[in-house]
Design a protein around this motif. Structure first.
Motif, PDB file in Angstrom:
ATOM      1  N   SER A  32       0.867  -1.179   0.000  1.00  0.00           N
ATOM      2  CA  SER A  32       0.000   0.000   0.000  1.00  0.00           C
ATOM      3  C   SER A  32       0.902   1.227   0.000  1.00  0.00           C
ATOM      4  O   SER A  32       2.063   1.154   0.413  1.00  0.00           O
ATOM      5  CB  SER A  32      -0.920   0.008   1.222  1.00  0.00           C
ATOM      6  OG  SER A  32      -0.155   0.044   2.410  1.00  0.00           O
ATOM      7  N   ALA A  33       0.368   2.338  -0.465  1.00  0.00           N
ATOM      8  CA  ALA A  33       1.145   3.574  -0.503  1.00  0.00           C
ATOM      9  C   ALA A  33       0.197   4.758  -0.569  1.00  0.00           C
ATOM     10  O   ALA A  33      -0.958   4.633  -0.992  1.00  0.00           O
ATOM     11  CB  ALA A  33       2.082   3.591  -1.715  1.00  0.00           C
ATOM     12  N   SER A  34       0.728   5.895  -0.158  1.00  0.00           N
ATOM     13  CA  SER A  34      -0.019   7.142  -0.292  1.00  0.00           C
ATOM     14  C   SER A  34       0.987   8.275  -0.446  1.00  0.00           C
ATOM     15  O   SER A  34       2.176   8.111  -0.170  1.00  0.00           O
ATOM     16  CB  SER A  34      -0.915   7.388   0.926  1.00  0.00           C
ATOM     17  OG  SER A  34      -0.127   7.516   2.095  1.00  0.00           O
ATOM     18  N   GLY A  35       0.499   9.392  -0.907  1.00  0.00           N
ATOM     19  CA  GLY A  35       1.373  10.543  -1.082  1.00  0.00           C
ATOM     20  C   GLY A  35       0.585  11.808  -1.273  1.00  0.00           C
ATOM     21  O   GLY A  35      -0.645  11.789  -1.361  1.00  0.00           O
ATOM     22  N   GLU A  36       1.323  12.901  -1.312  1.00  0.00           N
ATOM     23  CA  GLU A  36       0.728  14.211  -1.573  1.00  0.00           C
ATOM     24  C   GLU A  36       1.595  14.940  -2.580  1.00  0.00           C
ATOM     25  O   GLU A  36       2.805  14.756  -2.604  1.00  0.00           O
ATOM     26  CB  GLU A  36       0.641  15.038  -0.285  1.00  0.00           C
ATOM     27  CG  GLU A  36      -0.331  14.489   0.724  1.00  0.00           C
ATOM     28  CD  GLU A  36      -0.439  15.352   1.977  1.00  0.00           C
ATOM     29  OE1 GLU A  36      -0.117  16.570   1.908  1.00  0.00           O
ATOM     30  OE2 GLU A  36      -0.841  14.810   3.016  1.00  0.00           O
ATOM     31  N   THR A  37       0.956  15.747  -3.407  1.00  0.00           N
ATOM     32  CA  THR A  37       1.690  16.607  -4.338  1.00  0.00           C
ATOM     33  C   THR A  37       1.319  18.058  -4.080  1.00  0.00           C
ATOM     34  O   THR A  37       0.230  18.363  -3.601  1.00  0.00           O
ATOM     35  CB  THR A  37       1.371  16.266  -5.813  1.00  0.00           C
ATOM     36  OG1 THR A  37      -0.048  16.300  -6.010  1.00  0.00           O
ATOM     37  CG2 THR A  37       1.914  14.898  -6.201  1.00  0.00           C
ATOM     38  N   ASP A  38       2.262  18.929  -4.426  1.00  0.00           N
ATOM     39  CA  ASP A  38       2.043  20.365  -4.345  1.00  0.00           C
ATOM     40  C   ASP A  38       1.238  20.771  -5.574  1.00  0.00           C
ATOM     41  O   ASP A  38       1.639  20.475  -6.702  1.00  0.00           O
ATOM     42  CB  ASP A  38       3.402  21.077  -4.312  1.00  0.00           C
ATOM     43  CG  ASP A  38       3.267  22.577  -4.219  1.00  0.00           C
ATOM     44  OD1 ASP A  38       2.875  23.187  -5.240  1.00  0.00           O
ATOM     45  OD2 ASP A  38       3.569  23.123  -3.155  1.00  0.00           O
ATOM     46  N   ASP A  39       0.109  21.432  -5.371  1.00  0.00           N
ATOM     47  CA  ASP A  39      -0.751  21.812  -6.498  1.00  0.00           C
ATOM     48  C   ASP A  39      -0.054  22.754  -7.474  1.00  0.00           C
ATOM     49  O   ASP A  39      -0.305  22.705  -8.672  1.00  0.00           O
ATOM     50  CB  ASP A  39      -2.048  22.447  -6.001  1.00  0.00           C
ATOM     51  CG  ASP A  39      -2.958  21.434  -5.311  1.00  0.00           C
ATOM     52  OD1 ASP A  39      -2.826  20.225  -5.592  1.00  0.00           O
ATOM     53  OD2 ASP A  39      -3.798  21.851  -4.494  1.00  0.00           O
ATOM     54  N   ALA A  40       0.853  23.576  -6.978  1.00  0.00           N
ATOM     55  CA  ALA A  40       1.523  24.553  -7.845  1.00  0.00           C
ATOM     56  C   ALA A  40       2.623  23.925  -8.689  1.00  0.00           C
ATOM     57  O   ALA A  40       2.729  24.208  -9.880  1.00  0.00           O
ATOM     58  CB  ALA A  40       2.100  25.696  -7.000  1.00  0.00           C
ATOM     59  N   THR A  41       3.438  23.074  -8.098  1.00  0.00           N
ATOM     60  CA  THR A  41       4.592  22.512  -8.812  1.00  0.00           C
ATOM     61  C   THR A  41       4.331  21.124  -9.383  1.00  0.00           C
ATOM     62  O   THR A  41       5.035  20.688 -10.283  1.00  0.00           O
ATOM     63  CB  THR A  41       5.816  22.406  -7.892  1.00  0.00           C
ATOM     64  OG1 THR A  41       5.543  21.440  -6.859  1.00  0.00           O
ATOM     65  CG2 THR A  41       6.178  23.750  -7.293  1.00  0.00           C
TER      66      THR A  41
END
Length: 177
Positions: A32-41
């Motif tokens: 399993s995995a999860s993550g977040e990204t920066d909306d701008a970059t």
């Protein structure tokens, strides 16, 4: 944006040299995995993965049993392998992820490189993206030291292990309060 792994469109693979002449490949079937990204970059800001070590699969039942034994992963005492990113740099097309990899209770910093696709909408209206990263570790640094000397010199299993993760993620859907 928060992302969750789509395990039906993901692979966690590894390969080692066998007898210094051929490559043996394997994978893990459960993770399993999860993550977040920066909306701008568009760059990831968080990334973590947990792998079920008991799900190791090299398409050879005897070898898989040996990999699960105390000689290698010791899945009875260490059923999980984990990775948590500590630093993410570059661009989506030239991504570098440094993180803490834990195998058999030993945590070491590893560097993975690869790329992250731009988000796109799937036929069901969900946002998706994909990531493909690879790197190399020395298994002995994680306590996986079993080996056998060969008569002609060298060893049965290389210390270097190549890792590849190819994964598709789905944006988490926010529920209105």
């Amino acid at each position: 944006m928060i992302w969750n792994l789509d395990t039906t469109h993901a692979n966690v693979d590894f390969s080692v040299k066998h007898m210094a002449i051929s490559t043996v490949r394997g994978s893990f079937n459960l993770f399993s995995a999860s993550g977040e990204t920066d909306d701008a970059t568009g760059l990831p800001t968080k990334l973590s993965m947990e792998i079920d070590a008991t799900s190791v699969n090299t398409n050879n039942e005897q070898r898989d049993g040996h990999l699960k034994s105390p000689d290698f992963f010791d899945v009875t005492n260490f059923p999980k392998i984990s990775f948590t990113a500590t630093k993410i740099t570059g661009t989506p097309s030239e991504l570098t992820i440094v993180g803490d990899l834990t195998i058999r209770g030993v945590t070491k910093s590893v560097t993975l490189t690869g790329e992250l696709s731009s988000p796109m909408k799937d036929p069901w209206g969900l946002q998706r993206c994909s990531i493909e990263v690879s790197g190399k570790i020395k298994r002995s640094e994680f306590g996986l030291t079993w080996n056998q000397a060969l008569e002609m010199g060298g060893v049965l299993v290389s210390d270097d292990v190549k890792l590849t993760v190819s994964a598709q993620a789905v944006a988490a859907v926010e529920v209105a309060a």
